[in-house]
Design an enzyme around this catalytic site. Structure first.
Site, short mmCIF file in Angstrom:
data_model
loop_
_atom_site.label_atom_id
_atom_site.label_comp_id
_atom_site.label_asym_id
_atom_site.label_seq_id
_atom_site.Cartn_x
_atom_site.Cartn_y
_atom_site.Cartn_z
N ASP A 149 0.86 -1.33 0.12
CA ASP A 149 -0.28 0.60 0.04
C ASP A 149 0.65 1.23 0.14
OD1 ASP A 149 0.66 0.41 2.53
OD2 ASP A 149 -1.03 -0.16 3.58
N LYS B 13 -4.32 3.21 -1.32
CA LYS B 13 -4.74 4.08 -1.00
C LYS B 13 -4.68 4.92 -0.07
CE LYS B 13 -7.32 0.34 0.91
NZ LYS B 13 -5.96 -0.65 1.43
N GLY C 12 1.72 -0.72 5.93
CA GLY C 12 2.02 -0.16 6.37
C GLY C 12 2.08 -0.05 8.27
N MET D 62 -5.04 8.73 10.41
CA MET D 62 -5.52 9.70 9.11
C MET D 62 -6.35 10.41 9.12
SD MET D 62 -6.05 5.90 7.87
CE MET D 62 -7.06 4.90 9.04
N GLY E 55 6.68 9.90 10.16
CA GLY E 55 7.64 9.62 10.71
C GLY E 55 8.25 8.50 10.79
#
Length: 473
Positions: A255, A277, A308, A390, A419
């Site tokens: 992703d 996405k 992730g 998010m 980060g």
């Protein structure tokens, strides 16, 4: 990668060494060990070089370099302190497209001599592109300590059976898995210990068993899907198990949050498929990703679904696991360092602290339907740390709602973009100011928001270490 790594065959080929220094002796010895026919140009010869000449291993053709000395040469090494000679040989060699290395002069060299770990036929070369030769030597020492001294014996053993295995197992995937079993099991242990007879007998037994299997049935056997956490971005935070699975994967489905450095750890011939996405835009809808994982596993492939952070922390790993199990596909979950933990460690923000936070809450900044209808009374409780994933696009709403439900407007907040990576940036503020500061900073990349008294501890730590903390740092 600023220089392309390769291994050059010098067996019975001609190589020129210019200079009679101690460095020239070391380079000459390396060339001779590779089977090269070495010619020397030097003012004087002493020590090892003189012995090489006396033994007939090196041909000494004179003191002065001329262009004709490069005729028929496959490679040239310049190990003289004469800068004029260094420049001249480098120029002529480059004009003739002859690889040239001028010792300790990277700018005059078309190739760099690496630090070498020699476990023939296994050779490991380490280069820092001449930036830090001492570091390359240290890495070589660490690799030499880690490798069995007899590892070359294992490679020679495998070479004996390579063609036989290829003829017996014509399916590349089946063949690769067979060799994985060889190198990870008893056969490798016996070969490394010097029991070549026992290793040969065991390999032949296993190869006969593989040959007697119905290869078409083996190809129809479903593979397995590994839902693997890639961590927050720093490749050093990838788990050992995740790295091993990447090395054995047939296909890696990854992703947007997976860094290029981590993706590069996959096996070179593995297929890497992007299904990333971001908010408001899906490369593939989740249902199609589920179907893709099922289809690839049913084709008999070893599938790594690389996500992730951690697959089960806002990574939709639960949805994918359910879809795979419903389809009868075996699933393994490999946890990763989630962004909250990675960013907290990197910034020095303790998620819990006896004096400031007795709880830590992880929430998403937008729900499945795109709304931000969170449990605001719960999030606005004092003496806890709230970590929002998010939430960059809904930060203004989040801050306003938390103030409305009783949290002080002066509550410290930090937003961390990218980060744990070299691109990390931080914006520090309060619930009252953070949205304006983040807008001004124009952060790019995935971000994480931390809210609570513990955020202020990062600035205490930064001052103690001599760091400067503030907007956009």
């Amino acid at each position: 990668m600023r220089r392309f790594p390769l291994f050059l065959s010098l067996q019975d080929r001609h190589a020129l060494v210019v200079g009679g220094t101690e460095a020239a002796a070391r380079k000459t010895e390396l060339l001779l060990s590779a089977g090269a026919r070495v010619t020397l140009i030097a003012d004087k010869v002493v020590g090892e070089i003189a012995q090489f000449i006396a033994d007939g291993a090196v041909t000494w053709i004179g003191r002065d370099f001329d262009d004709g000395a490069l005729d028929g040469m496959s490679l040239v090494i310049v190990a003289t302190d004469d800068e004029a000679v260094q420049a001249r040989v480098s120029h002529v060699a480059r004009q003739r497209c002859v690889p040239v290395n001028v010792v300790d002069r990277a700018g005059l060299s078309s190739f760099i001599m690496p630090a070498i770990v020699d476990r023939a036929p296994i050779t490991i070369a380490i280069s820092t592109d001449a930036a830090a030769p001492a570091l390359a030597r240290r890495l070589r020492a660490e690799i030499e300590r880690a490798l069995p001294a007899t590892i070359g014996r294992l490679a020679r053993f495998a070479e004996i059976f390579r063609e036989q295995v290829r003829r017996t197992l014509d399916e590349p995937r089946v063949r690769r898995r067979f060799w994985d079993r060889v190198f990870e099991g008893r056969i490798a242990d016996m070969a490394l210990a010097g029991d070549e007879f026992g290793a040969r007998r065991e390999l032949i037994r296993q190869l006969d068993a593989a040959r007697n299997q119905d290869q078409s049935a083996a190809r129809r056997e479903p593979g397995m899907v590994h839902l693997v956490g890639a961590g927050p971005g720093d490749p050093d935070l990838l788990t050992i198990k995740a790295h091993r699975l990447l090395q054995g994967a047939d296909i890696v489905v990854y992703d947007r949050l997976v860094s290029a450095e981590i993706l590069a750890m996959a096996r070179r011939d593995a297929e890497c498929l992007y299904v990333g996405k971001r908010r408001g835009h899906h490369c593939l809808p989740q249902a199609e990703i589920n179907d893709l994982l099922v289809a690839e596993a049913r084709a008999g492939k070893s599938v790594v679904r690389l996500k992730g952070g951690d697959p089960f922390v806002f990574g939709r790993g639960g949805e994918e696991m359910q879809a795979l199990l419903a389809a009868g596909i075996a699933v393994e979950i490999v946890p990763g360092v989630t962004a909250a933990l990675g960013c907290a460690a990197g910034t020095g923000i303790p998620l819990t602290h006896r004096d400031h936070a007795q709880a830590c809450v992880l929430v998403t900044g937008h729900l499945k339907d795109g709304t931000v209808d969170l449990d605001w009374p719960m999030l606005a409780r004092p003496r806890q740390t709230v970590v929002i994933y998010m939430g960059a696009g809904t930060l203004q709403v989040i801050a306003a709602r938390m103030i409305e439900h009783g949290l002080e407007a002066s509550t410290p907040v930090v937003v961390i973009a990218n980060g744990t990576t070299s691109r990390e940036r931080r914006v520090v503020g309060t619930l009252a100011t953070i949205d304006r500061l983040v807008s001004r900073a124009k952060l790019d990349g995935p971000s994480l928001c931390m809210i609570g008294e513990v955020v202020s501890l990062a600035s205490v730590r930064d001052r103690h270490l001599g760091f400067v903390s503030g907007m956009g740092l």
